[in-house]
Design an enzyme around this catalytic site. Structure first.
Site, PDB file in Angstrom:
ATOM      1  N   ARG A 231       0.848  -1.208   0.000  1.00  0.00           N
ATOM      2  CA  ARG A 231       0.000   0.000   0.000  1.00  0.00           C
ATOM      3  C   ARG A 231       0.888   1.265   0.000  1.00  0.00           C
ATOM      4  O   ARG A 231       0.599   2.251  -0.644  1.00  0.00           O
ATOM      5  CB  ARG A 231      -0.908   0.054   1.230  1.00  0.00           C
ATOM      6  CG  ARG A 231      -1.864  -1.118   1.426  1.00  0.00           C
ATOM      7  CD  ARG A 231      -3.162  -0.944   0.644  1.00  0.00           C
ATOM      8  NE  ARG A 231      -2.976  -1.142  -0.771  1.00  0.00           N
ATOM      9  CZ  ARG A 231      -2.719  -2.318  -1.362  1.00  0.00           C
ATOM     10  NH1 ARG A 231      -2.619  -3.428  -0.653  1.00  0.00           N
ATOM     11  NH2 ARG A 231      -2.559  -2.417  -2.661  1.00  0.00           N
TER      12      ARG A 231
ATOM     13  N   ASP B 192      -4.189   7.195   3.568  1.00  0.00           N
ATOM     14  CA  ASP B 192      -3.209   7.861   2.698  1.00  0.00           C
ATOM     15  C   ASP B 192      -2.944   9.273   3.219  1.00  0.00           C
ATOM     16  O   ASP B 192      -3.602   9.743   4.155  1.00  0.00           O
ATOM     17  CB  ASP B 192      -3.686   7.863   1.225  1.00  0.00           C
ATOM     18  CG  ASP B 192      -4.923   8.726   0.984  1.00  0.00           C
ATOM     19  OD1 ASP B 192      -4.956   9.884   1.446  1.00  0.00           O
ATOM     20  OD2 ASP B 192      -5.863   8.256   0.302  1.00  0.00           O
TER      21      ASP B 192
ATOM     22  N   HIS C 170      -8.687   6.221  10.891  1.00  0.00           N
ATOM     23  CA  HIS C 170      -8.237   4.824  10.781  1.00  0.00           C
ATOM     24  C   HIS C 170      -6.725   4.680  10.699  1.00  0.00           C
ATOM     25  O   HIS C 170      -6.221   3.667  10.238  1.00  0.00           O
ATOM     26  CB  HIS C 170      -8.910   4.165   9.560  1.00  0.00           C
ATOM     27  CG  HIS C 170     -10.393   4.002   9.724  1.00  0.00           C
ATOM     28  ND1 HIS C 170     -11.254   3.764   8.674  1.00  0.00           N
ATOM     29  CD2 HIS C 170     -11.180   4.049  10.834  1.00  0.00           C
ATOM     30  CE1 HIS C 170     -12.491   3.669   9.132  1.00  0.00           C
ATOM     31  NE2 HIS C 170     -12.481   3.845  10.437  1.00  0.00           N
TER      32      HIS C 170
ATOM     33  N   GLY D 197     -17.231  10.514  -0.759  1.00  0.00           N
ATOM     34  CA  GLY D 197     -16.614   9.265  -1.199  1.00  0.00           C
ATOM     35  C   GLY D 197     -16.476   8.187  -0.147  1.00  0.00           C
ATOM     36  O   GLY D 197     -15.417   7.595   0.004  1.00  0.00           O
TER      37      GLY D 197
ATOM     38  N   SER E 153     -18.765   4.710   1.518  1.00  0.00           N
ATOM     39  CA  SER E 153     -19.980   3.888   1.450  1.00  0.00           C
ATOM     40  C   SER E 153     -20.734   3.911   2.781  1.00  0.00           C
ATOM     41  O   SER E 153     -21.803   3.326   2.890  1.00  0.00           O
ATOM     42  CB  SER E 153     -19.595   2.448   1.105  1.00  0.00           C
ATOM     43  OG  SER E 153     -18.741   1.927   2.113  1.00  0.00           O
TER      44      SER E 153
HETATM   45  P1  OAD Z   1     -15.571   2.036   0.407  1.00  0.00           P
HETATM   46  O1  OAD Z   1     -14.756   1.293  -0.588  1.00  0.00           O
HETATM   47  O2  OAD Z   1     -16.456   1.271   1.321  1.00  0.00           O
HETATM   48  O3  OAD Z   1     -16.487   3.107  -0.345  1.00  0.00           O
HETATM   49  C1  OAD Z   1     -15.955   3.914  -1.355  1.00  0.00           C
HETATM   50  C2  OAD Z   1     -17.003   4.916  -1.785  1.00  0.00           C
HETATM   51  O4  OAD Z   1     -16.389   5.756  -2.736  1.00  0.00           O
HETATM   52  C3  OAD Z   1     -18.239   4.307  -2.460  1.00  0.00           C
HETATM   53  O5  OAD Z   1     -19.422   4.844  -1.901  1.00  0.00           O
HETATM   54  C4  OAD Z   1     -18.066   4.695  -3.928  1.00  0.00           C
HETATM   55  O6  OAD Z   1     -19.313   4.939  -4.578  1.00  0.00           O
HETATM   56  C5  OAD Z   1     -17.284   5.987  -3.796  1.00  0.00           C
HETATM   57  N1  OAD Z   1     -16.496   6.368  -4.981  1.00  0.00           N
HETATM   58  C6  OAD Z   1     -15.930   5.584  -5.933  1.00  0.00           C
HETATM   59  N2  OAD Z   1     -15.291   6.342  -6.838  1.00  0.00           N
HETATM   60  C7  OAD Z   1     -15.443   7.639  -6.456  1.00  0.00           C
HETATM   61  C8  OAD Z   1     -15.009   8.897  -6.963  1.00  0.00           C
HETATM   62  N3  OAD Z   1     -14.269   9.006  -8.081  1.00  0.00           N
HETATM   63  N4  OAD Z   1     -15.362  10.028  -6.293  1.00  0.00           N
HETATM   64  C9  OAD Z   1     -16.103   9.955  -5.160  1.00  0.00           C
HETATM   65  N5  OAD Z   1     -16.536   8.804  -4.633  1.00  0.00           N
HETATM   66  C10 OAD Z   1     -16.214   7.649  -5.263  1.00  0.00           C
HETATM   67  O7  OAD Z   1     -14.537   2.987   1.220  1.00  0.00           O
HETATM   68  P2  OAD Z   1     -14.749   3.716   2.639  1.00  0.00           P
HETATM   69  O8  OAD Z   1     -16.171   4.079   2.837  1.00  0.00           O
HETATM   70  O9  OAD Z   1     -13.726   4.780   2.725  1.00  0.00           O
HETATM   71  O10 OAD Z   1     -10.838   0.946   6.920  1.00  0.00           O
HETATM   72  O11 OAD Z   1     -14.350   2.537   3.610  1.00  0.00           O
HETATM   73  C11 OAD Z   1     -14.299   2.760   4.995  1.00  0.00           C
HETATM   74  C12 OAD Z   1     -13.231   1.923   5.642  1.00  0.00           C
HETATM   75  O12 OAD Z   1     -13.358   0.566   5.227  1.00  0.00           O
HETATM   76  C13 OAD Z   1     -11.825   2.280   5.225  1.00  0.00           C
HETATM   77  O13 OAD Z   1     -11.313   3.381   5.954  1.00  0.00           O
HETATM   78  C14 OAD Z   1     -11.050   1.037   5.512  1.00  0.00           C
HETATM   79  C15 OAD Z   1     -12.040   0.001   4.981  1.00  0.00           C
HETATM   80  O14 OAD Z   1     -12.010  -1.220   5.570  1.00  0.00           O
HETATM   81  C16 OAD Z   1      -9.793   0.258   7.409  1.00  0.00           C
HETATM   82  O15 OAD Z   1      -9.056  -0.400   6.724  1.00  0.00           O
HETATM   83  C17 OAD Z   1      -9.638   0.382   8.884  1.00  0.00           C
END
Ligand code: OAD
Length: 233
Positions: A56, A89, A104, A172, A174
């Site tokens: 990563r 990041d 996180h 951005g 979920s």
């Molecule tokens: P997710 O992968 O669950 O969600 C990503 C979100 O980004 C989704 O709702 C997509 O629709 C959206 N997305 C995709 N492309 C995009 C773009 N170009 N512009 C804007 N949005 C876009 O990621 P997180 O919600 O960040 O934790 O996940 C939360 C946590 O789960 C992370 O911090 C990580 C993971 O497990 C740990 O590892 C502790």
């Protein structure tokens, strides 16, 4: 200046080339999340976890902040911007944002296994760690990441910031991981909420009005900046 609190997730870094977690082709499709990102996984196979975060970090060095990160930095000219990010990041910092709270953890940091308060910044090219890596006290180290099954120490300050927000923005994410996903419920009742995501998760448990901007971060944040400057300056 109005306090603009912005909660970001993996989607804001997607256009930089950092994979999200749960989208099609996302990280958790190829890596079993509980093996590489949980406390149990780290206990069972710490070498694999070191390897995962080394990869990563290599990837993070090869990408740049995108327009969305840069616009959030520019908004500091007009608003008291506070970023609460689930991302590990450092793209907000590299874009120049000055107030970033990581929920996180941080990819470019490690900490002592025995003295968790001893946190170290990794500087390229020395960004890889292994079971053999020791800090200056001779103690083994681990990624400075909040694994699943661990507490989120920055959640309390994040809720405090959220309570103080005049405007709250979600970008951005979920909203699948708690407690981060629950942050927006800490906003005061009159506070406007904006949620930028091409596929936003519809928030049903909230009695709050949410303004959805169903666009990619770069486009959505540009649109948001216009709305904010027009309505709140
Ligand atoms: P997710 O992968 O669950 O969600 C990503 C979100 O980004 C989704 O709702 C997509 O629709 C959206 N997305 C995709 N492309 C995009 C773009 N170009 N512009 C804007 N949005 C876009 O990621 P997180 O919600 O960040 O934790 O996940 C939360 C946590 O789960 C992370 O911090 C990580 C993971 O497990 C740990 O590892 C502790």
């Amino acid at each position: 200046m109005k306090k603009l609190v912005i909660s970001t997730g993996a989607g804001i870094s997607a256009e930089s080339g950092v994979k999200t977690f749960r989208d099609t082709g996302g990280l958790w499709e190829n890596y079993p999340v509980m093996k590489v990102a949980s406390a149990d996984g780290f206990r069972e196979n710490p070498a694999l976890v070191h390897q995962f975060y080394n990869a990563r970090r290599d990837q993070l060095l090869s990408v740049q902040p995108n327009a969305a990160h840069l616009i959030l930095k520019e908004l500091e000219n007009d608003f008291d911007v506070r970023i609460i990010t689930q991302n590990v990041d450092n793209l907000h910092e590299r874009a120049g944002s000055t107030n970033v709270l990581h929920l996180h953890g941080e990819l470019m940091k490690i900490r002592s296994m025995t003295h968790p308060e001893r946190v170290y910044e990794l500087t390229p090219p020395d960004i890889h760690t292994s079971l053999e890596t020791r800090d200056s006290y001779g103690d083994p180290v681990r990624p400075h990441i909040v694994f699943f099954q661990e507490d989120v120490p920055n959640f309390e300050p994040a809720t405090q910031l959220t309570r103080e927000a005049d405007i709250f923005v979600v970008i951005g994410t979920s909203l699948a991981v708690y407690p981060a996903a629950s942050l927006l419920h800490y906003t005061r009742p009159e506070v406007p909420i904006y949620y930028i995501d091409p596929k936003p998760t519809i928030v049903t448990t909230s009695n709050k009005d949410i303004n959805y901007i169903a666009k990619k971060a770069s486009e959505g944040v540009a649109e948001l900046a216009e709305i904010l400057r027009k309505n709140y300056l």
